[in-house]
Design an enzyme around this catalytic site. Structure first.
Site, PDB file in Angstrom:
ATOM      1  N   ILE A 186     -36.463 -22.922-129.374  1.00  0.00           N
ATOM      2  CA  ILE A 186     -37.018 -23.277-127.996  1.00  0.00           C
ATOM      3  C   ILE A 186     -36.178 -22.926-126.811  1.00  0.00           C
ATOM      4  O   ILE A 186     -34.815 -23.010-126.859  1.00  0.00           O
ATOM      5  CB  ILE A 186     -37.339 -24.882-127.812  1.00  0.00           C
ATOM      6  CG1 ILE A 186     -38.201 -25.404-128.726  1.00  0.00           C
ATOM      7  CG2 ILE A 186     -37.454 -25.278-126.431  1.00  0.00           C
ATOM      8  CD1 ILE A 186     -38.461 -26.629-128.772  1.00  0.00           C
ATOM      9  N   ALA A 233     -34.956 -23.288-123.720  1.00  0.00           N
ATOM     10  CA  ALA A 233     -35.047 -24.551-122.464  1.00  0.00           C
ATOM     11  C   ALA A 233     -34.403 -24.155-121.422  1.00  0.00           C
ATOM     12  O   ALA A 233     -33.073 -24.549-121.202  1.00  0.00           O
ATOM     13  CB  ALA A 233     -34.540 -25.748-123.441  1.00  0.00           C
ATOM     14  N   ALA A 240     -32.547 -24.422-130.187  1.00  0.00           N
ATOM     15  CA  ALA A 240     -32.859 -24.206-129.021  1.00  0.00           C
ATOM     16  C   ALA A 240     -31.940 -23.665-128.020  1.00  0.00           C
ATOM     17  O   ALA A 240     -30.613 -23.880-128.101  1.00  0.00           O
ATOM     18  CB  ALA A 240     -33.082 -25.620-128.415  1.00  0.00           C
ATOM     19  N   LYS A 241     -32.172 -22.832-127.326  1.00  0.00           N
ATOM     20  CA  LYS A 241     -31.252 -22.193-126.270  1.00  0.00           C
ATOM     21  C   LYS A 241     -31.029 -23.314-125.046  1.00  0.00           C
ATOM     22  O   LYS A 241     -32.330 -23.402-124.524  1.00  0.00           O
ATOM     23  CB  LYS A 241     -31.844 -20.760-125.654  1.00  0.00           C
ATOM     24  CG  LYS A 241     -31.011 -20.039-124.593  1.00  0.00           C
ATOM     25  CD  LYS A 241     -31.683 -18.745-124.302  1.00  0.00           C
ATOM     26  CE  LYS A 241     -30.796 -18.078-123.195  1.00  0.00           C
ATOM     27  NZ  LYS A 241     -31.225 -18.753-121.997  1.00  0.00           N
ATOM     28  N   TYR A 242     -30.254 -23.737-124.876  1.00  0.00           N
ATOM     29  CA  TYR A 242     -29.883 -24.974-124.134  1.00  0.00           C
ATOM     30  C   TYR A 242     -28.910 -24.705-122.798  1.00  0.00           C
ATOM     31  O   TYR A 242     -28.089 -23.920-122.786  1.00  0.00           O
ATOM     32  CB  TYR A 242     -29.365 -26.037-124.999  1.00  0.00           C
ATOM     33  CG  TYR A 242     -29.293 -27.454-124.460  1.00  0.00           C
ATOM     34  CD1 TYR A 242     -30.439 -28.197-124.548  1.00  0.00           C
ATOM     35  CD2 TYR A 242     -28.035 -27.816-123.802  1.00  0.00           C
ATOM     36  CE1 TYR A 242     -30.222 -29.534-124.032  1.00  0.00           C
ATOM     37  CE2 TYR A 242     -27.955 -29.074-123.346  1.00  0.00           C
ATOM     38  CZ  TYR A 242     -29.084 -29.936-123.471  1.00  0.00           C
ATOM     39  OH  TYR A 242     -29.034 -31.325-123.215  1.00  0.00           O
TER      40      TYR A 242
END
Length: 328
Positions: A149, A151, A177-179
Site C-alpha cells: 500500500i 500510503a 506498506a510505504k509509510y
C-alpha cells in the site's frame, strides 16, 4: 511463471524506491518512448550488487502518472529482467479507476513483477469505504499479486486512518506498506496485528526502529543518490538491535538527517508534494550515482530556488556516501 504471495516477515532491510530514468528529450510533450532502458538495467543491477533488499517503482517520483501505457510495460519488463529474481520488484499500477488498475496489475504479473505498489485512484478524494473496496477488488482480481500500500496522504487526498489499516490488514495480498511519519506508528501497528510490514522512510527509520521491534525494513529514495548510505543505515540499526547499543545508529542518523532539510521548500511537505517529481529527480541527478534524467510533462516546471535545495540535498547524501567509502 510461478508467483507466490510473500509474508510480512519476508519484507526486511533496505528497499530502494527509484525514478523511471528518462531520455534527454522527455520533458517535451511530443517525445515518445522516453524510458532510458539501458540506465534502468544499470541502476537495478547496481542496487542489487550494493546489497539493496528490494525495489519499489512507478510511484510519484517514478512518474507513473505521466508515462504512457507502453512505456510502463517496457519499464516493468526492464526492471524484472535486470533483477533476474535476485530481489523483489514492486511496480506501481495505480490508475484513475479500478478496471484499468486491474488490467495493468495483471500485465505486471505476467511480466514477472513480484508485487504492486498501489495507491488509491487520484481524481476524487476517496471515502474510507471506497479506498478499502478498491484494495479488495484489486486483490480479488489478481490474487497472485503481492500488494504494497502506497500510503501518502498528501498525494492521494486520503487519511490512512486506523480504521483503514484495520480493514486492509484482512486482505492476504497486502503484505507491506510505504509509510510516512511516526506519529501514528504505534497505534497503526497495534491495528494491523503483524499482518502488514510498515516501511518508514529512511529519515524516520532510526526513530521507528527504536519504537517497535517489528520495524526492520524501510524505503529510501536516497538509495539512488548513493546506495551505500542506505545500506549503512540498515546495517547500523540491525547491529544496534542485536547488541542493544544504539550509539552508532544514533550518530549515523544525526549525519543523515540534515540531508533532508534542503529537499523540502520552506520546510513544507505540502510544498514538496506540489513539486515532488522535479525535486526528487534534481536531487538524484545531483547525487551523481544515476542519471534520472528530465521530468515528463506537465510536472517539469519547478521554481529554481526549490531545485537548488534539492540538488544540495543530493550532493550532501553523495558526500556522506563518499565519506563512508573512504572509511572502508
Amino acid at each position: 511463471m510461478t508467483h507466490r504471495l510473500m509474508t510480512p516477515s519476508e519484507v526486511t532491510g533496505a528497499w530502494a524506491i527509484i525514478p523511471t530514468p528518462a531520455k534527454d528529450n522527455a520533458s517535451d510533450w511530443r517525445a515518445t518512448n522516453t524510458v532510458d532502458l539501458d540506465e534502468t538495467a544499470r541502476v537495478v543491477n547496481g542496487l542489487v550488487e550494493a546489497g539493496i533488499n528490494g525495489i519499489l517503482s512507478m510511484g510519484t517520483l517514478g512518474e507513473a502518472a505521466t508515462m504512457t501505457h507502453g512505456e510502463k510495460l517496457d519499464f516493468i519488463k526492464a526492471l524484472v529482467d535486470a533483477a533476474a529474481g535476485r530481489v523483489p520488484i514492486f511496480v506501481g499500477t495505480t490508475c484513475l479507476n479500478t478496471r484499468d488498475t486491474v488490467t495493468l496489475t495483471r500485465q505486471a504479473l505476467e511480466l514477472g513483477a513480484d508485487g504492486t505498489m498501489l495507491g488509491v485512484p487520484m481524481w476524487c478524494a476517496p471515502s474510507l469505504e471506497v479506498a478499502v473496496q478498491f484494495y479488495k477488488d484489486v486483490a480479488e482480481a489478481v490474487p497472485e499479486m503481492n500488494i504494497a500500500i502506497y500510503a501518502n496522504p498528501e498525494a492521494f487526498k486520503f487519511e490512512f486512518s486506523r480504521s483503514f489499516w484495520g480493514q486492509v490488514a484482512d486482505i492476504p495480498q497486502v503484505v507491506t506498506a510505504k509509510y510516512i511519519g511516526v506519529g501514528n506508528l504505534l497505534a497503526d501497528l497495534a491495528t494491523i496485528r503483524g499482518r502488514i510490514k510498515l516501511l518508514p522512510i529512511d529519515f524516520d527509520y532510526y526513530a521507528a526502529a527504536r519504537m517497535d521491534d517489528s520495524i526492520d525494513a524501510f524505503w529510501s529514495s536516497g538509495a539512488v543518490c548513493c546506495p551505500l548510505v542506505t545500506t549503512t543505515l540498515r546495517d547500523v540499526v540491525l547491529n544496534a538491535r542485536s547488541t542493544g547499543n544504539w550509539k552508532e545508529a544514533r550518530a549515523f542518523q544525526a549525519l543523515l538527517g540534515p540531508t533532508a532539510a534542503p529537499l523540502f521548500p520552506n520546510g513544507s511537505f505540502k510544498d514538496f508534494s506540489t513539486y515532488n517529481i522535479a525535486l526528487e529527480k534534481a536531487r538524484m541527478n545531483a547525487g551523481g550515482w544515476m542519471k534520472a534524467g528530465p521530468v515528463r510533462p506537465p510536472y517539469h516546471l519547478c521554481p529554481e530556488p526549490f531545485l537548488e535545495g534539492a540538488r544540495k540535498s543530493g550532493i550532501m547524501w553523495a558526500d556522506l556516501g563518499r565519506a563512508l567509502e573512504a572509511e572502508k
